[in-house]
Write a protein that holds these residues in place. Structure first.
Motif, short mmCIF file in Angstrom:
data_model
loop_
_atom_site.label_atom_id
_atom_site.label_comp_id
_atom_site.label_asym_id
_atom_site.label_seq_id
_atom_site.Cartn_x
_atom_site.Cartn_y
_atom_site.Cartn_z
N UNK A 98 -2.66 -0.39 -8.59
CA UNK A 98 -3.35 0.36 -7.54
C UNK A 98 -2.41 0.92 -6.50
N UNK A 99 -1.11 0.73 -6.72
CA UNK A 99 -0.11 1.28 -5.80
C UNK A 99 0.88 2.13 -6.58
N UNK A 100 1.39 3.16 -5.94
CA UNK A 100 2.33 4.03 -6.61
C UNK A 100 3.70 3.37 -6.69
N UNK A 101 4.53 3.92 -7.58
CA UNK A 101 5.90 3.41 -7.69
C UNK A 101 6.65 3.62 -6.38
N UNK A 102 6.37 4.70 -5.68
CA UNK A 102 7.00 4.94 -4.37
C UNK A 102 6.64 3.85 -3.39
N UNK A 103 5.38 3.43 -3.39
CA UNK A 103 4.96 2.35 -2.49
C UNK A 103 5.66 1.04 -2.83
N UNK A 104 5.83 0.78 -4.12
CA UNK A 104 6.56 -0.42 -4.52
C UNK A 104 8.00 -0.38 -4.03
N UNK A 105 8.64 0.78 -4.15
CA UNK A 105 10.03 0.90 -3.71
C UNK A 105 10.16 0.73 -2.21
N UNK A 106 9.19 1.28 -1.47
CA UNK A 106 9.23 1.13 -0.02
C UNK A 106 9.03 -0.32 0.39
N UNK A 107 8.15 -1.01 -0.33
CA UNK A 107 7.94 -2.43 -0.05
C UNK A 107 9.21 -3.22 -0.34
N UNK A 108 9.92 -2.84 -1.41
CA UNK A 108 11.16 -3.51 -1.75
C UNK A 108 12.19 -3.36 -0.64
N UNK A 109 12.31 -2.15 -0.08
CA UNK A 109 13.27 -1.95 1.00
C UNK A 109 12.86 -2.75 2.24
N UNK A 110 11.56 -2.82 2.52
CA UNK A 110 11.10 -3.55 3.70
C UNK A 110 11.33 -5.05 3.55
N UNK A 111 11.36 -5.53 2.29
CA UNK A 111 11.52 -6.95 2.03
C UNK A 111 12.92 -7.43 2.34
N UNK A 112 13.89 -6.57 2.26
CA UNK A 112 15.27 -6.98 2.47
C UNK A 112 15.51 -7.38 3.91
N UNK A 113 16.30 -8.40 4.09
CA UNK A 113 16.54 -8.94 5.43
C UNK A 113 17.83 -8.37 6.01
#
Length: 314
Positions: free
Chosen positions: A168-183
Motif C-alpha cells: 500500500x506504499x510506493x517504493x519512493x515512500x519506502x526509500x524515504x522511510x529508510x532515510x528517516x530511519x538512519x540515526x
C-alpha cells in the motif's frame, strides 16, 4: 552509542554487562542465535544472574518454527535503541552477527517484503502488455520511481508495482522511510580480539562446558517440540550435529569435535567480516579478563578525539 563486536568466545557479553553497569546502559543483543526461545545452552545466552544486573533486549523473541529476517531484527533493535535513549540510558549493541550490527549501525537498507504470487501475475502482464504499459501504470502511482526506471526495464517496473500492491506504499515512500530511519548519532564500535590459539582454547572449553550443562538434553526436548534440520533455528551452531547424534547415534566425543571445528571456522569468518570495517577500535583480550577489557574501553571512551574520528556515516 556503543557497539561491542567480535568473534565468538571473546567475552563480548561479560564486557558489555560491565560497561552497561558503568555507563548506565542496556544491552541490545546482536546475536542471530540468541533470538530463539528454548535454545539456551548452545547459544550461550546470558544467564539469569547477568540479566538481573542489566536489562537485555532481543533475546528470546522468536519461536523455533518461525523465520526471522535481518529486516525484522533491524526494526526491533532500532525500536529498542529509541526506547533506551528516551529513558536517558545508553544503548550497547553487543554481538557477533555482522549483518545485524551493520543493519543498526549503518541503517542498512532493507527491501520491502516480496509476494511471489503478485510478482508472477505482474510478470505475465508485462509479457502480454509490454513493459511500457506497466511503466505508464507506475508513473501514475509513483512518478518518482518511474522517472528513475527505464520503460523497458521490466524487472524493476514489476518490483516497484509489486511493492505498492503488497504494502500500500510506493517504493519512493519506502526509500524515504529508510532515510528517516538512519540515526545521526554516531556509534562507537569496539572489537574484541583474541590471539588464535587462545581463542581456540576458549571455544573448546566452552563447547565442553555446554555439553556438561545438558546441551544434548536441550536439543532432545527441542526435537520433541518440532525442531528439525529444515528450520532456520536449527542452523544455530552445533544443533545440527547434536540432532544427527540423536537421530543416528554415534560418539559424543566425535560430535563435540565436529562442533568445535565448526565454531572455529565460524569465528574465522567473523574475524574477516569485522576486520573489513576500519571504524572498529580493537581491544586485545588475549590473556585478559572482561574487567580489564571493559576498563580499556572506558579509557578510550574518555578521549574526545575518538568520537570525531570514529563517526558513523549517516
Amino acid at each position: 552509542m556503543i557497539a561491542i563486536v567480535g568473534p565468538t568466545a571473546t567475552g563480548k557479553t561479560d564486557v558489555g554487562v560491565l560497561l552497561a553497569e558503568r555507563v548506565g546502559g542496556e544491552i541490545v543483543s546482536a546475536d542471530s542465535m540468541q533470538i530463539w526461545r528454548g535454545m539456551d545452552i548452545g547459544t550461550a545466552k546470558p544467564d539469569a544472574a547477568l540479566r538481573a544486573r542489566v536489562p537485555f533486549h532481543l533475546i528470546d523473541v522468536a519461536g523455533i518454527h518461525e523465520t526471522f529476517s535481518v529486516a525484522r531484527f533491524q526494526r526491533l533493535a532500532l525500536e529498542a535503541v529509541r526506547d533506551i535513549l528516551s529513558r536517558g540510558r545508553v544503548p550497547l549493541l553487543v554481538g557477533g552477527t555482522g549483518l545485524y550490527i551493520r543493519a543498526v549501525v549503518d541503517g542498512l537498507r532493507m527491501p520491502p517484503p516480496a509476494d511471489p504470487a503478485v510478482r508472477a501475475r505482474l510478470q505475465e502482464e508485462a509479457a502480454y502488455l509490454g513493459s511500457p504499459a506497466l511503466h505508464e501504470r507506475l508513473a501514475r502511482i509513483d512518478p518518482q520511481s518511474a522517472g528513475r526506471i527505464s520503460p523497458n526495464d521490466a524487472k524493476r517496473i514489476v518490483r516497484a508495482l509489486e511493492v505498492f500492491e503488497t504494502t500500500g506504499r510506493t517504493l519512493t515512500e519506502w526509500n524515504e522511510q529508510d532515510r528517516a530511519r538512519r540515526s545521526d548519532t554516531p556509534w562507537l564500535q569496539f572489537g574484541l580480539h583474541c590471539e588464535r590459539d587462545e581463542l581456540n582454547r576458549r571455544i573448546e572449553a566452552r563447547v565442553d562446558a555446554m555439553l556438561r550443562a545438558g546441551w544434548v538434553d536441550e536439543v532432545r526436548s527441542l526435537m520433541e517440540a518440532g525442531l528439525h534440520p529444515g528450520l532456520q533455528s536449527a542452523c544455530a551452531l552445533g544443533y545440527q550435529e547434536i540432532m544427527r547424534l540423536l537421530r543416528e547415534g554415534g560418539s559424543l566425543e566425535e560430535t563435540a569435535q565436529a562442533i568445535k571445528i565448526a565454531t572455529r571456522q565460524f569465528a574465522k569468518r567473523q574475524r574477516t567480516w569485522f576486520r573489513a570495517d576500519p571504524r572498529i577500535i580493537w581491544v586485545d583480550v588475549t590473556g585478559r579478563g572482561p574487567e580489564e577489557a571493559a576498563e580499556e574501553i572506558l579509557r578510550l571512551l574518555s578521549q574526545p578525539a575518538l568520537r570525531q574520528r570514529n563517526k558513523t556515516r549517516s
